[in-house]
Design an enzyme around this catalytic site. Structure first.
Site, PDB file in Angstrom:
ATOM      1  CG  ASP A   1      -5.545  -5.082  -3.717  1.00  0.00           C
ATOM      2  OD1 ASP A   1      -6.539  -4.571  -3.178  1.00  0.00           O
ATOM      3  OD2 ASP A   1      -4.430  -4.547  -3.732  1.00  0.00           O
TER       4      ASP A   1
ATOM      5  CG  ASP B   1      -2.059   0.987   1.156  1.00  0.00           C
ATOM      6  OD1 ASP B   1      -3.083   0.767   0.485  1.00  0.00           O
ATOM      7  OD2 ASP B   1      -1.895   2.030   1.817  1.00  0.00           O
TER       8      ASP B   1
ATOM      9  CG  HIS C   1      -5.286  -3.486  -0.075  1.00  0.00           C
ATOM     10  ND1 HIS C   1      -4.475  -3.126  -1.132  1.00  0.00           N
ATOM     11  CD2 HIS C   1      -5.071  -2.567   0.907  1.00  0.00           C
ATOM     12  CE1 HIS C   1      -3.806  -2.024  -0.806  1.00  0.00           C
ATOM     13  NE2 HIS C   1      -4.143  -1.674   0.418  1.00  0.00           N
TER      14      HIS C   1
END
Length: 286
Positions: A238, A109, A267
């Site tokens: 994701d 991320d 994710h």
């Protein structure tokens, strides 16, 4: 602002450590001995996200996992802007303070851009990189631009700050497995008030606002880090970083890469496949 939360040692069996950066007091863990490895989280998570990976690696590596200012147990200092540039600078100070050399960095991320910004400034000290479900270039994906715009509206900013929207909605939706109530509390209770969530609220804005930094990383990462050995671990389900849109550019940036697909992971790959991730890190860098 100091966070008054004590992690459950059954879930987070680590000693908390603190670093007084130029911007505020940073929380981190430093577990095990061996070649150093530094873990970078995203939004709205903290070093708790890496707990099971660190447990799986600390018999072979020195595992350092940091909470950015505004996240986890780190302070929420007045006047701090919570920009990606600022986070990168603060974590870079920690790397220099700990004198980490021959370093492998792990980012997911927002941990991807932040780790890459730290790495390009210290390329001669970087041994390799691990990246998963992330990016480090200005986005041209409509879904990310739309997400940034929507999450930056007054209504959604209020939901993030007042109702802890990112923790309550995006964390459960971003994991394939069901997190226990106690696990969810570890994400929830480190963000106890609107003031404590300002770092979380800023990150969606940074998708567009950090474009100058991302433009620089798009040039410098392949130039300065592209020859490093890389491990790409990707959650194939994701919603934020679908593999067909992100993996080709990531693979092109790191010719010497190994790709591990996590077919059921969403994710937050660290929650969905920690053992597989730890095993592949050992195989690549152990």
């Amino acid at each position: 602002m100091k966070i008054e939360f004590t992690p459950d040692p059954a879930l987070y069996p680590f000693e908390s450590r603190w670093f007084d950066s130029s911007a505020g007091r940073v929380h981190y863990i430093d577990e095990g001995t061996g070649p150093p490895m530094l873990f970078f989280h995203g939004n709205p998570t903290w070093s708790f996200l890496y707990r099971r990976i660190v447990i799986g690696l600390r018999d072979r590596f020195r595992c350092v996992a940091v909470d950015y200012l505004g996240f986890g147990l780190s302070d929420r200092p007045p006047g701090f802007g919570y920009t990606i540039e600022e986070h990168s600078h603060v974590v870079g100070e920690l790397v220099d303070h700990l004198r980490l050399e021959n370093l492998v960095t792990v980012g997911q991320d927002w941990g991807g851009p932040i780790s890459m910004a730290v790495d390009v400034a210290r390329a001669d000290r970087i041994r390799g990189v691990v990246l998963g479900n992330t990016w480090f270039w200005p986005t041209d994906a409509l879904r990310m631009k739309t997400f940034s715009r929507v999450m930056s509206t007054r209504r959604m900013q209020r939901a993030i700050l007042e109702k802890n929207f990112f923790v309550e909605r995006l964390v459960p939706n971003g994991t394939a497995r069901h997190l226990s109530p106690r696990e969810m509390d570890h994400y929830r209770l480190v963000q106890p008030s609107p003031e404590a969530r300002r770092g979380i609220a800023e990150m969606p804005r940074q998708i567009r606002a950090a474009a100058p930094l991302l433009q620089r990383l798009a040039r410098e990462v392949p130039a300065l880090l592209g020859s490093k050995p890389a491990l790409l671990v990707w959650g194939m389900k994701d919603f934020a970083f679908p593999p067909r849109l992100n993996l080709p550019r990531m693979q092109a940036a790191f010719p010497d890469h190994v790709l591990i697909e996590l077919p059921r992971a969403k994710h937050y790959i660290q929650e969905d496949a920690p053992d597989r991730i730890a095993d592949t890190i050992v195989a690549r860098f152990g």
